[in-house]
Write a protein that holds these residues in place. Structure first.
Motif, mmCIF file in Angstrom:
data_model
loop_
_atom_site.group_PDB
_atom_site.id
_atom_site.type_symbol
_atom_site.label_atom_id
_atom_site.label_comp_id
_atom_site.label_asym_id
_atom_site.label_seq_id
_atom_site.Cartn_x
_atom_site.Cartn_y
_atom_site.Cartn_z
ATOM 1 N N VAL A 1 27.967 63.805 42.070
ATOM 2 C CA VAL A 1 27.521 63.815 40.680
ATOM 3 C C VAL A 1 28.093 65.061 40.013
ATOM 4 O O VAL A 1 27.757 66.182 40.393
ATOM 5 C CB VAL A 1 25.979 63.802 40.584
ATOM 6 C CG1 VAL A 1 25.541 63.856 39.129
ATOM 7 C CG2 VAL A 1 25.413 62.568 41.261
ATOM 8 N N SER B 1 23.656 63.431 34.406
ATOM 9 C CA SER B 1 23.873 64.318 35.547
ATOM 10 C C SER B 1 22.631 64.453 36.421
ATOM 11 O O SER B 1 22.574 65.336 37.275
ATOM 12 C CB SER B 1 24.402 65.685 35.095
ATOM 13 O OG SER B 1 23.509 66.290 34.204
ATOM 14 N N THR C 1 31.605 58.718 36.063
ATOM 15 C CA THR C 1 31.573 57.585 36.996
ATOM 16 C C THR C 1 32.954 57.218 37.530
ATOM 17 O O THR C 1 33.076 56.390 38.433
ATOM 18 C CB THR C 1 30.984 56.321 36.342
ATOM 19 O OG1 THR C 1 31.794 55.988 35.210
ATOM 20 C CG2 THR C 1 29.552 56.533 35.888
ATOM 21 N N ASN D 1 29.161 59.271 40.811
ATOM 22 C CA ASN D 1 27.965 59.117 39.974
ATOM 23 C C ASN D 1 27.431 57.681 39.971
ATOM 24 O O ASN D 1 27.265 57.071 38.914
ATOM 25 C CB ASN D 1 28.277 59.572 38.536
ATOM 26 C CG ASN D 1 27.043 60.145 37.837
ATOM 27 O OD1 ASN D 1 25.962 60.220 38.430
ATOM 28 N ND2 ASN D 1 27.195 60.540 36.583
#
Ligand SMILES: Cc1cc2nc3c(=O)[nH]c(=O)nc-3n(C[C@H](O)[C@H](O)[C@H](O)COP(=O)(O)OP(=O)(O)OC[C@H]3O[C@@H](n4cnc5c(N)ncnc54)[C@H](O)[C@@H]3O)c2cc1C
Ligand code: SF4
Ligand code: SF4
Lengths: 424, 460
Positions: free
Chosen positions: B69, B81, B203, B454
């Motif tokens: 992340v 986040s 992502t 993420n």
């Protein structure tokens, strides 16, 4: 919003060293996700308690209260206790600062020690090595204790030469009383010059700020009760404090005594009446002095003490007072409200971070080219003096009231309304 | 399954021990961003110093199958986040160097951890201007801005972050480093890949370098405050200004509750008894600025403004903008939990939307403060509630759903600048339609087949 204002976050850029991070740790403990342990205690001791974050927080998060509660919890659980720590804490918090007579007696002894030159002898002989490490570090920073205490300099009741327009009580403070009793005299003089009748109790207990900041809320409450008994707020138009740190604590007695039905109402009145000297002067419209405290024009800059600026929100008033004084050229200090690293006992508990902040502050002061730096808290005062001395920079540290009192004193008699007992 | 010691030692070997955090007291504070009520503590937090270290960290994570992340300053308002279970948080704030200012080409090359404020301050040193100014600009990072495609107070005239990104360097999930875009004003070689990364919310990969376009700094600026008794009048003023073909840089809206909370914090003498305030600013050539200011004042008066104040100097203008920037946080004074929406509608529908939100709040007996970048149709209805009250939260969700429904019916979008993250996932498909929603997922699968970047953000 608070992150850029936090000196410890600025130093490490670690989330846990930020207000937001500390609050999240407190929350995790409250939610039972984290055990309160050594790491948490260390974190709370790394926090300066400068409250810059509180000024910056639009959401109105009461960091001061969270911080005090967290420290109190840590104390209660006895997390950081080592025998020597317990000894010194007990001595300082429970014995010394609970007993004004003892504190003064010790001050007297320290004064003699310094005056006779014994301190230099001891240092030369290397006897300071016998002191415990914490104290050894502090020893060169010990303030010069004045030969006279506030009660030697200020009568129990003093009346202005002109008709008195209000009645105020003057709080003399602990450190202020030991190291800067002359500043208390200056404060009294300034009040008299502005038509206040000044009442000063001889034996004043400590206000309890040291206890509250170190997690001893019970003792802080009992000191608050003593103070209210001694100086009933109903008798005065204002209760004047001239030390930023004390003032910030003094105006929160109502929170401390909220659960005490006998004192709760009086504590609320007390909070309303407590005023910082600069704030009070501006409220009653100070008289502009006709003389200058200096022979020639002198440049002065101003360092905000954290607890005055962030804790009490007294920011513009000290500047306004300084600008009032003839013969003084005011220069704004960059990062004026960034903590100088003094922060109560911080210079003992966190010497490195404290020194870094001190250096940064001294650098800014030197950068202004001012001959005098004014500030309004004994802790900052001492810390800046020692920083300037170490750097070999010749700038004097004064408090705004001292400069104002000096200006009044230099006015041609008899227009001055004060009888000073303190030579300027 | 907690992270294994072996991954920690690999990370330590790569970054140095002090830049790898694993103790709960160190990692817990990275468990959230600016979004209320979303929280998940990470397995470890690392602070790479340059692109190569980022690439190495990503490779280590991929090898161990551990999610990554990315994180800037954690001011995001959609949960972007917020960590996922046992992930590696890659915090980019150590990469905070301005790499190059190029006044000849009007560009600025920076690392992702530079704060938005510093970007604009650096530009200003050269008489240049970086317009996007999110409310969080003092602390938010430019990397976070690009990843969220953030907007700001000046979005109306100057657009959003995307309009200023010319090139990116990104680290892909396999650890390879790609450079996308370049310093040419015109560049049509192939797909516009950088645009896929702008707004990708961490992502697809980690943004490690950004080439920004700058503008000349406007020579003049005028800031005004129009005071209204009715919210709808303020909204109609905005539509009227646009319809009269004036494009000011800022048209910010604050409803009564927001004005009160902001004043409570900033104490700058805002009229707390008004129905709504409009903060209006125009910048550019001094002559044009003067003329536009007069015309905007006239339009506001015609639409029922009871007072127009003009900032006397730059300091006062700054104070007003700062007060407006604190709106979201200031509303948090009222109740324990603050849930902020980010709906955006075409500007001609503003008055209708503002009225609709007020109606919904009344219908569900909820406390809502609304403010926003009204000039670009971006409203932030903010629910002041208490997450511990399940029944009230139920009503909040119902109200949110109705507001989203209405937004989509008016041809609007569920997020104007904060991104989808976790908070707006439930509505994305509804807005996009099946085909484009699936297309997005195709991109994600192609770039991140193992799904370590993420995961769970934007869509599942
Ligand atoms: C008071 C306040 C006011 C705000 N006002 C605005 C506003 O006016 N306009 C606006 O648009 N937003 C606003 N925001 C939201 C937020 O500040 C922005 O979304 C900002 O861009 C987030 O930046 P950050 O550095 O904090 O990123 P973070 O919150 O840390 O991360 C945001 C997202 O970006 C990803 N990310 C971060 N860095 C990278 C990187 N280098 N590579 C890949 N992915 C990355 C993260 O994974 C996450 O998905 C506001 C927030 C607050 C608290
Ligand atoms: S009190 Fe000072 S050091 Fe502590 S969190 Fe707040 S700003 Fe940081
Ligand atoms: S709400 Fe206040 S304390 Fe919390 S992060 Fe924002 S400014 Fe800091």
């Amino acid at each position: 919003m608070c992150l850029p204002t936090c000196p410890t976050y600025d130093a490490t850029r670690r989330e846990r060293n930020s207000p937001r991070g500390r609050i999240s740790l407190m929350r995790s403990i409250a939610d039972g996700e984290l055990e309160m342990g050594e790491e948490f205690a260390a974190e709370m001791s790394y926090c300066l308690g400068c409250l810059a974050c509180q000024s910056a927080c639009p959401a109105g998060v009461d960091y001061a209260r969270l911080f005090e509660t967290a420290r109190a919890d840590i104390e209660q659980q006895g997390i950081r206790d080592t025998p020597s720590r317990i000894f010194w804490r007990t001595l300082v918090l429970r014995v010394l600062f609970m007993r004004p007579r003892l504190l003064r007696w010790m001050g007297r002894a320290l004064h003699l020690y310094q005056k006779t030159g014994l301190d230099r002898l001891v240092r030369r002989l290397g006897l300071t090595r016998l002191l415990p490490a914490d104290l050894r570090r502090l020893e060169p920073q010990t303030p010069r204790i004045e030969s006279k205490f506030s009660s030697d300099l200020i009568a129990a009741a003093e009346e202005p030469a002109t008709h008195a327009r209000c009645r105020v009580a003057l709080l003399t403070g602990c450190i202020q009383d030991l190291a800067f009793s002359s500043i208390n005299r200056d404060t009294a003089d300034v009040l008299l010059a502005n038509g206040c009748s000044v009442h000063t109790q001889e034996w004043q207990p400590c206000c309890g700020s040291l206890h509250a900041h170190n997690g001893e809320l019970g003792m802080a409450a009992s000191l608050a009760r003593r103070m209210i008994d001694l100086i009933p707020p109903g008798d005065y138009d204002a209760i004047i404090t001239n030390a930023g740190g004390c003032g910030s604590h003094l105006r929160h007695y109502s929170t401390l005594l909220a659960g005490d039905h006998r004192y709760a109402d009086r504590a609320k009145e007390w909070d309303r009446k407590v005023k910082d000297i600069h704030e009070w002067l501006v409220d009653i419209h100070p008289r502009i002095p006709t003389a200058s405290p200096f022979e020639t024009e002198t440049s002065v800059t101003y360092h905000d003490s954290c607890h005055l600026a962030h804790g009490q929100k007294v920011v513009s008033q000290p500047r306004a007072i300084l600008k009032l004084i003839p013969g003084l050229r005011y220069i704004e200090l960059p990062e004026a409200s960034w903590c100088c690293g003094s922060a109560g006992v911080y210079s003992i508990t966190q010497p490195e971070q404290s020194a870094r902040l001190q250096e940064r502050k001294i650098g800014h002061i030197a950068g202004t080219g001012a001959l005098i730096v004014a500030t309004s808290n004994p802790g900052c005062h001492l810390h800046i003096v020692s920083g300037l001395r170490a750097a070999g920079i010749n700038v004097a540290v004064e408090q705004p009231v001292t400069l104002l009192a000096r200006a009044y004193r230099r006015e041609k008699k008899p227009s001055g309304s004060i009888e000073s007992t303190y030579p300027s | 399954m907690p992270l294994k010691e072996s991954i920690f030692s690999e990370l330590r070997a790569c970054l140095g021990g002090e830049h790898v955090l694993t103790k709960p007291e160190d990692t817990l504070p990275y468990g959230f961003d600016g979004t209320a009520a979303l929280k998940q503590s990470p397995g470890a937090v690392v602070f790479p110093a340059d692109t190569l270290q980022v690439a190495e960290c990503v490779r280590i994570a991929t090898r161990h199958g551990v999610p990554v992340v990315s994180r800037g300053s954690g001011t995001g308002l959609s949960g972007g986040s917020v960590p996922v279970t046992e992930c590696l948080v890659l915090c980019l704030i150590r990469m905070d160097q301005v790499l190059q200012v190029d006044p000849a080409n009007l560009t600025l090359r920076v690392q992702p951890g530079v704060t938005t404020l510093k970007v604009d301050e650096t530009a200003a040193l050269h008489g240049l201007f970086y317009p996007p100014d999110p409310g969080s600009m003092k602390i938010s990072t430019i990397g976070g801005n690009v990843a969220e495609n953030s907007g700001g107070l000046r979005g109306l005239k100057y657009g959003v972050t995307r309009d200023y990104v010319m090139g990116l360097e990104v680290v892909l999930p396999d650890g390879s480093i790609a450079r996308l875009g370049n310093a040419c004003v015109k560049d049509v070689a192939g797909y516009s890949l950088k645009d896929v990364f702008i707004g990708s919310e961490g992502t697809l990969g980690v943004i490690t370098e950004i080439l920004l376009k700058l503008l000349p700094r406007p020579r003049a600026r005028k800031t005004m405050l129009a005071v209204f008794d009715r919210m709808e009048d303020a909204a109609e003023t905005v539509s009227a200004i646009i319809a009269e073909k004036i494009i000011p840089c800022t048209l910010e809206f604050l409803d009564q509750m927001t004005v009160r909370c902001v004043e409570d914090f900033a104490r700058i003498g805002l009229p707390v008894d008004c129905g709504a305030l409009l903060l209006m600013e125009t910048d550019g050539h001094p002559v044009v600025v003067e003329e536009e200011a007069v015309r905007m004042g006239d339009i506001a008066s015609r639409h029922g403004a009871r007072e127009i104040r003009t900032a006397a100097d730059a300091a006062e203008a700054q104070q007003l903008a700062t007060a407006r920037r604190s709106a979201f946080s200031a509303l948090a004074r009222m109740r324990p939990t603050t849930i902020l929406e980010d709906v955006t509608v075409p500007r001609s529908s503003l008055a209708e939307m503002v009225g609709y939100i007020a109606g919904i709040a009344a219908k569900h007996r909820l406390m809502v403060g609304t403010f926003g970048h009204m000039g670009d149709g971006n409203l932030h209805p903010t629910f002041l509630t208490d997450e511990r009250d399940a029944e009230e939260m139920e009503r909040v969700h119902q109200a949110l759903d109705e507001i989203v429904e209405k937004t989509l019916a008016l041809g609007g979008t569920i997020t104007g600048e904060h991104g989808v993250g976790l908070a707006k996932k439930p509505w994305l498909r509804r807005q996009m339609g099946d085909a484009s929603y699936e297309l997005m997922k195709t991109f994600k699968r192609a770039l991140d087949p193992a799904g370590i970047m993420n995961p769970g953000k934007i869509f599942d």
